[in-house]
Design an enzyme around this catalytic site. Structure first.
Site, mmCIF file in Angstrom:
data_model
loop_
_atom_site.group_PDB
_atom_site.id
_atom_site.type_symbol
_atom_site.label_atom_id
_atom_site.label_comp_id
_atom_site.label_asym_id
_atom_site.label_seq_id
_atom_site.Cartn_x
_atom_site.Cartn_y
_atom_site.Cartn_z
ATOM 1 N N CYS C 168 0.643 -1.215 -0.105
ATOM 2 C CA CYS C 168 0.122 -0.031 0.015
ATOM 3 C C CYS C 168 0.826 1.165 0.076
ATOM 4 O O CYS C 168 0.487 2.274 -0.351
ATOM 5 C CB CYS C 168 -0.930 -0.042 1.151
ATOM 6 S SG CYS C 168 -0.252 -0.203 2.872
ATOM 7 N N HIS C 450 -1.514 0.476 7.918
ATOM 8 C CA HIS C 450 -1.881 0.561 6.376
ATOM 9 C C HIS C 450 -1.723 1.848 5.906
ATOM 10 O O HIS C 450 -2.089 3.091 6.619
ATOM 11 C CB HIS C 450 -3.543 0.274 6.497
ATOM 12 C CG HIS C 450 -3.888 0.042 4.978
ATOM 13 N ND1 HIS C 450 -3.170 -0.601 4.064
ATOM 14 C CD2 HIS C 450 -5.023 0.589 4.501
ATOM 15 C CE1 HIS C 450 -4.053 -0.313 2.997
ATOM 16 N NE2 HIS C 450 -5.065 0.317 3.053
#
Lengths: 332, 92, 501
Positions: C168, C450
């Site tokens: 990510c 994340h």
């Protein structure tokens, strides 16, 4: 010209007379603004008029696309109007051309490019096994096998991140693994190839020297291991690398302080050989005083200084400049 | 005499620079795009043979009032500053 | 429909050539010299009513100025049968017989070059000109009439990115780069010409732009990009999570190395070239060290791609000047550019007075990049524990960098109230305003986190990019998010000699 000069003088006189009254200045400012606006507006209209008359606007116009690309603004859907669930997808690995599930591509690529934590162990295993001719492990190890290792080490991997950041924890992990008889396979690294980095302690001086032309070689204070990144490794400075090599020469005959060295072979690269030898040769000839934007991530810390200005950077070098923040993002 | 401030600014080059500033601001704030749209609509109605004068008069009546206040304020201030600066430089 | 003027103009050109136009244009439209400006100021008045405005025109046939709004140039045209006139604002040619302005390619070229000269003589860089296609481009456009327009509320330019396994960080950086307006323009204008397409990261980025603007709605996988980056930036390689900031710098570095090598601009520094990456992202950071004994200043300027900002409380802070830890981006920048006293343990040898002295050091922006990237140092390491600083740092939508620039900071305000830029200094009318266009956030803890990104499309539409999931976002969401990497784009660009584009 005197005609013009006279008129200029007259103009200046009139000007001074005019601006002597502040209300004049305000009125003039307003008027000048309106004039400017008129002119700018005229200019914009000319732009349109010209493109129409010369046909450029037609050429630009063309035939519009008939499909709708309107953004969708509904809950539960993305902007394309699709459901917010992840579909599985495959992609072709650029390295080995195999098809790989997209969500596992990074894992695959790491192994495929021979960079993973496990890669060295696998490679060593492969070498060891092929020479011992164990049929089950010869050839390419299946992905599944590696996955077993993966999950094991993932669990063990409680970020023991020391000051030098991300990469170091990779190295520390192999310390665990090598001594850990519980890991799958249980092969001992140290019986592998004689001149590979894992066998550093037992190598001859000549071999060590040769090895040090290919890897960074700086010993980490924390893990006591040699850094096996390339000679351009950003974590260590050229000074450190020089010291390391000087050390080798100095303790050539005597007892080295390298007893406790444990080499992590994670990032050993074959290909860079010649380049790196050249780089080492060049060190003695030049001290680079150029800073690259990649070097100097600016920092408010006054104790860190750029390589250029302060040559005694005491092992901080680029490492301190670049934020070693490495938040972990586990996938999904 | 009334044209003196204008003429002085032309002479020293300030007027061109001020005009360019105004132009940039009007592009930046999207006013130019509004003018373009007005023009394009007019052309769609009346065909491509349209004369410049027609375009200009329509735009003047519709778009002039759409200029943001902030742009006007900034320019007024700058113009005034330049006039004063010219006064200073002539006196010295 | 042409740029070949009209028959009346062509007849005139046949008889008198382009000289009359040239002279009128250079003296009364553009003024390319001081003398011309004086002449313009003094004589550009309607011969009939003496006004300087009202759409003044010059007769092309003789020396006559007449205003349009009050009909004086029209009168002249009728009485003298001089049917061509030049508007003195922009140099466009009015044909009274055609009843409209007409455009002639040859004369347009003359005008263009005189405008350039004029801008240069005023040190203005270049006057802004809207794009128009060249002959070649116009032909191409005609042959390929289908157009994809990015209208308001369009998904073109948006695409999801599949997570390849903790990638990510890469997805977010790619989203930010794809939405960097100048970079987008460069690639969509096909400006990269590659000597070695197969291993070129720039080519791959170019393909990505094509994909993002294709209108295709399916998410992309960046497997090729990942492979290329790991190939060219070995130190980054490995499955383990990367820091988005580190990845950003490494990516710029590889792109910069792969871009067409242009002549080296800055002598003796091989790292400063003229590639698109340098043009957009490279700024200059000035460091001034002042010797406390002799006040001698030692100045160096280093290139930078981003500014990393500390978030902790000021070290060794005391006195009225210091405050608590920063709570906004402006606080951080203030602190970053503040003069710092280097203590007695960090004495530096002064080249002026040749002794070791205490000194102060100050960092300021000498040259601002077009895209200013800020990195909030939220991740701290110590031998004991790593931690994440999650305090809220307010960052603005619009940012004015003027207070942090070298000339401002060093107190040498040699600029008058609003003097115009000289010699290509990086201030077009003193404009250092930036607007936010991308924010990369890290959600979660150090161990399990994340990355997501907010990006801006068009003028004010924001979207959240969470790997393959692209959704609309409100500006408020963006500004109240934690913020790890902040990307700002300069609002006003200059053109011409000192410009980058």
């Amino acid at each position: 010209m005197s005609g013009i000069d006279e008129r200029v003088d007259e103009l200046n006189k009139k000007f001074l007379e005019f601006v002597s009254k502040p209300e004049n200045v305000d009125a003039a400012s307003k008027e000048i603004y309106e004039d400017l606006l008129d002119e700018v507006m005229m200019g914009f209209v000319f732009d349109v008029h010209r493109t129409v008359k010369t046909g450029s606007s037609d050429v630009e116009e063309g035939i519009p696309d008939d499909e709708s690309y309107a953004i969708v603004d509904l809950p539960g859907l993305d902007v394309f109007g699709q459901q917010a669930i992840k579909k599985s997808q495959d992609c072709a690995c650029p390295n080995c051309d195999r098809g790989v599930a997209a969500c596992r591509f990074a894992t695959h690529l790491e192994k495929c490019m021979g960079m993973g934590r496990n890669s060295s162990r696998i490679a060593s295993r492969r070498i060891a096994n092929s020479s011992k001719d164990l049929s089950t492990l010869s050839g390419v190890l299946s992905d599944d096998d590696d996955d077993v290792d993966w999950s094991l080490t993932n669990d063990k991997r409680k970020r023991r991140k020391d000051r030098n950041g991300l990469k170091k924890s990779k190295q520390s992990k192999s310390v665990h693994r090598n001594g850990d008889t519980g890991s799958a396979g249980g092969e001992n690294n140290h019986t592998s190839n004689e001149n590979s980095p894992s066998n550093y302690e037992n190598m001859s001086v000549e071999d060590k020297r040769a090895l040090l032309t290919q890897i960074c070689g700086v010993v980490s204070e924390h893990t006591k291991k040699l850094c096996t990144r390339s000679m351009r490794c950003p974590q260590h400075t050229d000074d450190q690398r020089k010291d390391m090599r000087a050390n080798l020469e100095a303790t050539n005959n005597g007892h080295s302080n390298q007893d406790n060295l444990h080499v992590d072979v994670d990032t050993y690269e074959e290909g860079d050989g010649q380049n790196l030898r050249d780089a080492l040769a060049r060190w003695d000839l030049e001290v680079s005083s150029h800073s690259s934007p990649a070097d100097s991530a600016s920092t408010t810390s006054t104790s860190s200084s750029s390589r250029k200005r302060d040559s005694k950077s005491k092992g901080k070098g680029k490492g301190s400049k670049r934020d070693r923040g490495s938040p972990i993002s586990q996938g999904d | 005499m009334k044209s003196a401030p204008h003429q002085r600014l032309v002479m020293v080059g300030d007027r061109d620079a001020l005009k360019e500033l105004l132009r940039l601001r009007l592009v930046e704030c999207g006013w130019r795009d509004q003018v373009k749209i007005i023009c394009k609509d007019l052309i769609k109605e009346n065909g491509q043979d349209i004369a410049y004068d027609t375009l200009l008069s329509t735009v003047t009546s519709r778009a002039r009032s759409l200029v943001p206040d902030s742009v006007k304020k900034e320019l007024l201030q700058k113009i005034k500053n330049h006039l004063m600066a010219q006064e200073e430089s002539l006196k010295s | 429909m042409s740029d070949h003027g009209c028959i009346h103009l062509n007849n005139f050109k046949a008889a008198k050539g382009i000289q009359p136009y040239k002279v009128i244009h250079s003296y009364f439209v553009t003024s390319t010299s001081t003398e011309a400006r004086v002449r313009k100021a003094v004589s550009c008045l309607c011969h009939t009513c003496k006004t300087y405005k009202d759409r003044l025109h010059s007769c092309l046939h003789c020396i006559f100025f007449g205003c349009y709004s009050k009909g004086h140039i029209q009168e002249h045209a009728k009485t003298k049968k001089h049917f061509l006139a030049v508007d003195l604002c922009y140099g466009n040619i009015l044909c009274f017989q055609c009843g409209d302005y007409v455009y002639d390619r040859e004369l347009t070229a003359v005008a263009k070059s005189q405008w350039s000269q004029s801008a240069r003589s005023l040190s203005l860089g270049e006057f802004y000109r809207a794009w128009e296609p060249t002959q070649v481009e116009a032909d191409l456009l005609r042959k390929n009439p289908r157009r994809r327009r990015i209208v308001e509320n369009s998904t073109i330019g948006l695409r999801g990115l599949i997570n390849l396994g903790s990638t990510c960080f890469m997805n977010c950086i790619v989203q930010a780069l794809i939405h960097t307006p100048l970079l987008r323009d460069y690639f969509l204008a096909d400006r990269h010409h590659c000597p070695q397409p197969s291993r070129c990261l720039v080519c791959e980025v170019s393909h990505l732009f094509q994909e993002f603007y294709s209108g295709n709605k399916a998410p992309l996988t960046l497997h090729k990009l990942l492979h290329l980056i790991w190939t060219h930036a070995r130190h980054l390689a490995g499955y383990e999570q990367q820091d988005a900031h580190e990845f950003f710098i490494a990516t710029l570095d590889v792109l910069h190395r792969h871009c067409e090598a242009a002549p080296i601009l800055v002598k003796d520094n091989p790292h400063h070239c003229n590639c698109i990456i340098d043009q957009i992202f490279t700024g200059g950071l000035q460091s001034d060290v002042v010797c406390q004994a002799c006040n001698g200043v030692s100045t160096t300027i280093d290139p930078f791609w981003d500014i990393s900002l500390d978030l902790g409380p000021t070290a060794g802070a005391s006195g009225p000047d210091s405050s608590g830890p920063p709570t906004s981006l402006l606080d951080c920048l203030e602190r970053f550019t503040r003069a710092e006293h280097l203590g007695s343990s960090a004495k530096i040898k002064c080249s002026n007075c040749q002794t070791y002295q205490e000194s102060t050091k100050q960092l300021t922006m000498k040259q601002l990049p077009i895209v200013a990237s800020f990195h909030l140092k939220r991740f701290e390491h110590s031998s004991i524990q790593d931690k994440k600083i999650s305090t809220f740092i307010a960052f603005p939508e619009q940012l004015d960098m003027t207070p942090f620039m070298s000339h401002k900071r060093n107190g040498n305000n040699n600029t008058t109230i609003d003097s115009f830029p000289k010699n290509g200094e990086d201030t077009a009318f003193g404009d250092n305003r930036y607007s936010l266009f991308a924010v990369i956030n890290h959600e979660g803890s150090l161990e399990t986190g994340h990355y997501t990104a907010f990006i801006r499309q068009q003028r004010d539409q924001w979207f959240k990019c969470d790997d393959h999931l692209i959704t609309r976002a409100k500006l408020k969401d963006v500004l109240t998010s934690e913020g790890y990497l902040l990307f700002y784009h300069k609002q006003i660009l200059e053109y011409g000699k000192n410009s980058k584009v």
